[in-house]
Design an enzyme around this catalytic site. Structure first.
Site, PDB file in Angstrom:
ATOM      1  N   LEU A 153       0.847  -1.198   0.000  1.00  0.00           N
ATOM      2  CA  LEU A 153       0.000   0.000   0.000  1.00  0.00           C
ATOM      3  C   LEU A 153       0.882   1.247   0.000  1.00  0.00           C
ATOM      4  O   LEU A 153       0.879   2.047   0.941  1.00  0.00           O
ATOM      5  CB  LEU A 153      -0.954   0.011   1.202  1.00  0.00           C
ATOM      6  CG  LEU A 153      -2.127   0.974   1.071  1.00  0.00           C
ATOM      7  CD1 LEU A 153      -3.166   0.427   0.097  1.00  0.00           C
ATOM      8  CD2 LEU A 153      -2.795   1.237   2.423  1.00  0.00           C
ATOM      9  N   GLY A 154       1.631   1.409  -1.104  1.00  0.00           N
ATOM     10  CA  GLY A 154       2.376   2.646  -1.317  1.00  0.00           C
ATOM     11  C   GLY A 154       1.493   3.632  -2.044  1.00  0.00           C
ATOM     12  O   GLY A 154       0.257   3.568  -1.965  1.00  0.00           O
ATOM     13  N   ILE A 156       0.898   3.947  -5.273  1.00  0.00           N
ATOM     14  CA  ILE A 156       0.065   3.274  -6.266  1.00  0.00           C
ATOM     15  C   ILE A 156      -1.008   2.439  -5.577  1.00  0.00           C
ATOM     16  O   ILE A 156      -2.182   2.459  -5.964  1.00  0.00           O
ATOM     17  CB  ILE A 156       0.926   2.402  -7.197  1.00  0.00           C
ATOM     18  CG1 ILE A 156       1.830   3.293  -8.072  1.00  0.00           C
ATOM     19  CG2 ILE A 156       0.053   1.512  -8.088  1.00  0.00           C
ATOM     20  CD1 ILE A 156       2.867   2.527  -8.877  1.00  0.00           C
ATOM     21  N   ARG A 176       4.967  -4.309   5.196  1.00  0.00           N
ATOM     22  CA  ARG A 176       5.854  -4.748   6.269  1.00  0.00           C
ATOM     23  C   ARG A 176       5.407  -4.199   7.614  1.00  0.00           C
ATOM     24  O   ARG A 176       5.624  -4.811   8.656  1.00  0.00           O
ATOM     25  CB  ARG A 176       7.298  -4.306   5.979  1.00  0.00           C
ATOM     26  CG  ARG A 176       7.997  -5.165   4.938  1.00  0.00           C
ATOM     27  CD  ARG A 176       9.372  -4.644   4.595  1.00  0.00           C
ATOM     28  NE  ARG A 176       9.303  -3.374   3.896  1.00  0.00           N
ATOM     29  CZ  ARG A 176      10.352  -2.710   3.450  1.00  0.00           C
ATOM     30  NH1 ARG A 176      11.567  -3.189   3.653  1.00  0.00           N
ATOM     31  NH2 ARG A 176      10.206  -1.574   2.800  1.00  0.00           N
ATOM     32  N   ARG A 233       5.804  -6.093 -10.789  1.00  0.00           N
ATOM     33  CA  ARG A 233       6.891  -6.629 -11.603  1.00  0.00           C
ATOM     34  C   ARG A 233       6.608  -8.107 -11.850  1.00  0.00           C
ATOM     35  O   ARG A 233       6.105  -8.808 -10.973  1.00  0.00           O
ATOM     36  CB  ARG A 233       8.252  -6.475 -10.892  1.00  0.00           C
ATOM     37  CG  ARG A 233       8.833  -5.078 -10.966  1.00  0.00           C
ATOM     38  CD  ARG A 233       9.302  -4.742 -12.375  1.00  0.00           C
ATOM     39  NE  ARG A 233       9.991  -3.466 -12.457  1.00  0.00           N
ATOM     40  CZ  ARG A 233       9.410  -2.321 -12.762  1.00  0.00           C
ATOM     41  NH1 ARG A 233       8.099  -2.287 -12.971  1.00  0.00           N
ATOM     42  NH2 ARG A 233      10.122  -1.208 -12.855  1.00  0.00           N
ATOM     43  N   ASP A 257      -0.108  -7.119 -16.364  1.00  0.00           N
ATOM     44  CA  ASP A 257       0.535  -6.084 -17.179  1.00  0.00           C
ATOM     45  C   ASP A 257       2.034  -6.311 -17.245  1.00  0.00           C
ATOM     46  O   ASP A 257       2.730  -5.634 -17.996  1.00  0.00           O
ATOM     47  CB  ASP A 257       0.237  -4.697 -16.588  1.00  0.00           C
ATOM     48  CG  ASP A 257       0.775  -3.574 -17.468  1.00  0.00           C
ATOM     49  OD1 ASP A 257       0.541  -3.612 -18.691  1.00  0.00           O
ATOM     50  OD2 ASP A 257       1.445  -2.658 -16.937  1.00  0.00           O
ATOM     51  N   GLU A 262       9.646 -10.599 -19.653  1.00  0.00           N
ATOM     52  CA  GLU A 262       9.117  -9.737 -20.719  1.00  0.00           C
ATOM     53  C   GLU A 262      10.246  -9.130 -21.554  1.00  0.00           C
ATOM     54  O   GLU A 262      11.346  -8.915 -21.037  1.00  0.00           O
ATOM     55  CB  GLU A 262       8.234  -8.640 -20.127  1.00  0.00           C
ATOM     56  CG  GLU A 262       8.887  -7.725 -19.126  1.00  0.00           C
ATOM     57  CD  GLU A 262       7.875  -6.774 -18.497  1.00  0.00           C
ATOM     58  OE1 GLU A 262       8.128  -5.557 -18.593  1.00  0.00           O
ATOM     59  OE2 GLU A 262       6.871  -7.223 -17.914  1.00  0.00           O
ATOM     60  N   HIS A 280       2.800  -4.354 -20.606  1.00  0.00           N
ATOM     61  CA  HIS A 280       3.460  -3.442 -19.660  1.00  0.00           C
ATOM     62  C   HIS A 280       3.195  -1.981 -20.035  1.00  0.00           C
ATOM     63  O   HIS A 280       4.124  -1.203 -20.301  1.00  0.00           O
ATOM     64  CB  HIS A 280       4.959  -3.715 -19.599  1.00  0.00           C
ATOM     65  CG  HIS A 280       5.592  -3.221 -18.329  1.00  0.00           C
ATOM     66  ND1 HIS A 280       6.742  -3.734 -17.814  1.00  0.00           N
ATOM     67  CD2 HIS A 280       5.216  -2.236 -17.471  1.00  0.00           C
ATOM     68  CE1 HIS A 280       7.074  -3.096 -16.696  1.00  0.00           C
ATOM     69  NE2 HIS A 280       6.164  -2.176 -16.465  1.00  0.00           N
TER      70      HIS A 280
END
Length: 315
Positions: A153-154, A156, A176, A233, A257, A262, A280
């Site tokens: 939960l940053g 983004i 964390r 990622r 995505d 990739e 992506h």
């Protein structure tokens, strides 16, 4: 700004950024050099800055070959392709582009969720193939009211949670440590959150610390009615385990995505209807990419022309 400070461009950049860098610096396009080793042997000592991205990064080997490198300026929020340890050991600054892409990435997370749960790409293919006249399209899964678990939960992650709340979803998150001031349910135990949610969204950085965080065991915890959404990622998910889980019906579907290797995407994923795949492109809007380009140049120019002023420093 007329100083001809030598910098290395690792790969083709956003046009506005490329123009700015090449107009104000003595820039070399590393990716176009026919003999990189020979060029480095002659010019490595002159390079003071590296302009790169999450795709091209900067390896420990490259950093070690540039004895007077002062800064690495990256286009993208993720910096797992840059050897942060090598940079830190040398006192080399590293910058990225957080903040400016949060909303567009969150939009794609919700788009993937809607598309895979409501089976929209599959339904469009059904219509285009002329099947509607002969049959009704099968039922899909409701999004509203479902339990959403966000890993990371940053900035983004918070934007994803904000959008999910508009769909009346119950939002859980795992970090964390608990984040003060947010109205969502915190799970210190990732496994417990996965078992509790209907949709699992990954929004964590890449790198060794999160590699294969979601493996076969955790996919099994998500369950046969659960959906996985990855806008983080590709390395965060064990892609082989994911393919097996999808094929076996261990989980209901996935929206991706990003991929582990990739731009190579396994044919097994392409062959599955229960997966929505994007190349992506989460930050891929005109507005966001320009804002990212401007932020990279702001850091680059701030460091070299404005007494080392940095807007978004990683180390």
């Amino acid at each position: 700004m007329t100083q001809a400070i030598p910098v290395l461009i690792m790969g083709a950049l956003h046009p506005a950024l490329q123009e700015n860098v090449e107009s104000h610096f003595a820039a070399t396009r590393y990716y176009e050099l026919p003999d990189k080793a020979a060029w480095l042997a002659d010019h490595a000592a002159s390079i003071r800055g590296v302009v790169t991205s999450g795709v091209y990064g900067a390896t420990a080997e490259l950093i070690g070959q540039l004895p007077n490198l002062e800064g690495i300026f990256s286009f993208g929020v993720g910096y797992d392709a840059i050897d942060i340890g090598a940079a830190k050991d040398r006192g080399i600054v590293v910058t990225n582009t957080p903040g400016v892409l949060d909303e567009c990435v969150a939009d794609i997370a919700l788009a993937l969720m809607l598309n895979v749960m409501r089976r929209l790409p599959e339904a469009e293919r059904f219509l285009r193939a002329g099947k509607w006249e002969a049959a009704k399209f099968p039922m899909a899964t409701k999004v509203g009211g479902k339990k959403l678990g966000i890993v990371g939960l940053g900035n983004i992650g918070e934007q994803i949670a904000k959008r999910a709340a508009a769909f009346d979803m119950q939002v859980f998150y795992h970090n964390r440590r608990e984040k003060p001031g947010v109205p969502y349910t915190y799970y210190a135990d990732l496994d417990a959150m996965i078992q509790a949610c209907d949709v699992l969204v990954l929004a964590v950085p890449g790198g060794a610390g999160t590699e294969h965080l979601i493996d076969a065991r955790r996919l099994a915890l998500l369950g046969e009615k659960g959906y996985l959404i990855n806008i983080a990622r590709g390395s965060v998910v064990d892609e082989t385990a994911l393919i097996r889980a999808l094929q076996a019906g261990t989980i209901a579907g996935a929206g991706l995505d990003v991929f582990e290797h990739e731009p190579k995407v396994p044919q097994a994923l392409i062959d599955l209807d229960k997966v929505v795949l994007l190349p992506h492109l989460a930050s891929g809007t005109f507005e966001t990419r320009r804002a990212m380009a401007d932020l990279v140049y702001r850091n680059l120019a701030g460091y070299f022309f404005e007494n080392k002023q940095l807007a978004t420093q990683v180390v």
